[in-house]
Design an enzyme around this catalytic site. Sequence first.
Site, PDB file in Angstrom:
ATOM      1  N   ASP A 231      -3.426  -6.112  -5.024  1.00  0.00           N
ATOM      2  CA  ASP A 231      -2.743  -5.108  -5.954  1.00  0.00           C
ATOM      3  C   ASP A 231      -0.925  -5.049  -5.472  1.00  0.00           C
ATOM      4  OD1 ASP A 231      -2.913  -2.407  -7.376  1.00  0.00           O
ATOM      5  OD2 ASP A 231      -1.955  -1.735  -5.437  1.00  0.00           O
ATOM      6  N   GLU A 283     -11.563 -20.463   5.781  1.00  0.00           N
ATOM      7  CA  GLU A 283     -12.611 -20.685   6.941  1.00  0.00           C
ATOM      8  C   GLU A 283     -13.794 -20.444   6.364  1.00  0.00           C
ATOM      9  OE1 GLU A 283     -11.904 -17.591  10.005  1.00  0.00           O
ATOM     10  OE2 GLU A 283      -9.551 -18.326  10.194  1.00  0.00           O
TER      11      GLU A 283
HETATM   12  C1  GLC Z   1      -1.398  -1.477  -9.371  1.00  0.00           C
HETATM   13  C2  GLC Z   1      -2.874  -1.199 -10.090  1.00  0.00           C
HETATM   14  C3  GLC Z   1      -2.481   0.364 -10.583  1.00  0.00           C
HETATM   15  C4  GLC Z   1      -2.189   1.223  -9.264  1.00  0.00           C
HETATM   16  C5  GLC Z   1      -1.055   0.705  -8.735  1.00  0.00           C
HETATM   17  C6  GLC Z   1      -0.814   1.208  -7.234  1.00  0.00           C
HETATM   18  O1  GLC Z   1      -0.454  -1.612 -10.629  1.00  0.00           O
HETATM   19  O2  GLC Z   1      -3.351  -1.742 -10.916  1.00  0.00           O
HETATM   20  O3  GLC Z   1      -3.721   0.950 -11.291  1.00  0.00           O
HETATM   21  O4  GLC Z   1      -1.758   2.774  -9.782  1.00  0.00           O
HETATM   22  O5  GLC Z   1      -1.339  -0.776  -8.456  1.00  0.00           O
HETATM   23  O6  GLC Z   1      -1.737   0.877  -6.536  1.00  0.00           O
END
Ligand code: GLC
Length: 580
Positions: A231, A283
């Site tokens: 993310d 790993e």
């Molecule tokens: C990313 C995710 C989104 C979330 C953001 C914060 O963009 O896809 O849904 O709100 O990160 O974590």
Amino acid sequence: MSVDSVLTAPAALAGPLTLVHAADDAPGWWRSAVIYQVYPRSFRDLNGDGVGDLAGITAELPQLAELDVDAVWLSPFYRSPQRDAGYDVSDYCDVDPLFGTLSDFDAMMAEATRLGLRLIVDLVPNHCSDQHTAFQAALAAPAGSPERDMFIFRDGRGDSGELPPNNWQSHFGGPAWTRITEPDGTPGQWYLHLFDSSQPDFNWDNDAVHAEFERVLRFWLDRGVSGFRVDVAHALVKAPGLPEWGGRADGNSSHGFPGHEAPMFGQPALHDIYRAWRRILAEYGPDRILCAEANVDPLPRLADWVRPDEMHQAFNFPYLHAGLDPHRMRSVITDSLTALDAVGAPSTWVLSNHDVVRHATRFGYNGPAPRDGDGIGPADAQPDEELGRSRAAAASMFMLGLPGGAYLYQGEELGLPDGIDIPDHKRQDPTFGRTGGERLGRDGCRVPLPWRAAEPHAGFGAGADPWLPQPASFTALARDTQAASPSSHLNLYRRMLELRRELRLGQGSLAWIEDWCTDSSLAFLNGSTAVLMNLGGDPLELPAGQVLLRSSTSAQHDGAHQLSSGETVWLEIYTEDTEN
Ligand code: GLC
């Protein structure tokens, strides 16, 4: 296939071809994989509380195996107060009771393995929830303590520290800093949150943060996952000194941003983090992967993220945002393949996810969708659902003909539109609250799925109302109804995915068929398959070749000789010297 054999235009294609990418048989399942995104809150609610759960996913995994995808990526199901639908994690190594338990996870993993599906989980390393024990400890500890150093705390500016430390804005609207009250009750330091105030950013200059995430990686790898979707992978490291930033600082993924200049994005130190993670994955053997949600421009910079010792792949947001403009699509595809070939990485392609208006809705407008990326509401211009769905089928068919990996978002195989008629009090995306309703947010693409037309809530769950209301059209679009109809969107997806595998399109080549690339059409040859999309308003004469599949299922059945406006066809072009 050698480059030369591609350049020899098949007899049926008299005109020139422009080769961009040669066929790729490098090892690695992900290089050509179709990865299906499950958004757990909205997939299937087995316990009847109105929110999807892991047991619901396990129950429906056979349907995904039948669709013939290679892997499933799950958005977060970890312990979380759900202020950002689970992207606010309070415990990275446990399942939120809303979704089930770790045993439910293990049962889901076992079922996926039985069905030959890989599971990829979401890793959220930029920030956690303010309820995470590490953040609670930081609040309780004094300024300058090791606990505070896990996050980005700073003194405020102004005479009494009443102003935020810099001018950065939150992705969801409003300032990216929140002031805390110190344990003694006095107004205190500020902490950075690029997203909601309940999502404090970690301090990636601190080795303890690195150690914690290495532990999290191993926890899920030990449980059998095939990798991680990372993310906001571009945001972990901030420029030293946190300099002011005059540009658009929220990195809105729907609008793109000048990432190379922003002090909170794309910093060079990120690469060493991902190199360390790649060594950990290695790993566990060669099959575990990292995929970056890295919204980095331009494409050659994105390629730096997928060099051989870093991530395996990255989302291709420029493709998602290319719309239906043939020139823009062509240049994004050419640039993607050229930049990624230079580092030996496959491209990925994507049209929808849980953060953007679904492509069946975006394409239901002539011109850009209103407030693209900020959600569409009842007061906005409304899309033409039928038009959107048929263009979405054509766009997906064009995408699935491209060499590389592809990401699908749950429900796109049903041609689902966004939920538009969502009452304000039901909206949960923090964007809605933080902008006072000015931006509606991303709830529209997160509406729970319809499985069985005759069941309550179209089969999403038999108990409480779904956490977001389903549009009326969802009943007719339910999976069981579509499964029974040969000309349905779902059956087109099944056929596309089956043929894509049979023809090895994911491992294939790409050469533009110049005579068929015009202001209103776009066409390429992948091996001996020609993929042609009519992006103009008028029908096109179907070129010679055996029709393998066309996106308009009625045309398929009628054997129409014209490719209608907004339609895609896959044609087999026979020659002696084309091979795949
Ligand atoms: C990313 C995710 C989104 C979330 C953001 C914060 O963009 O896809 O849904 O709100 O990160 O974590």
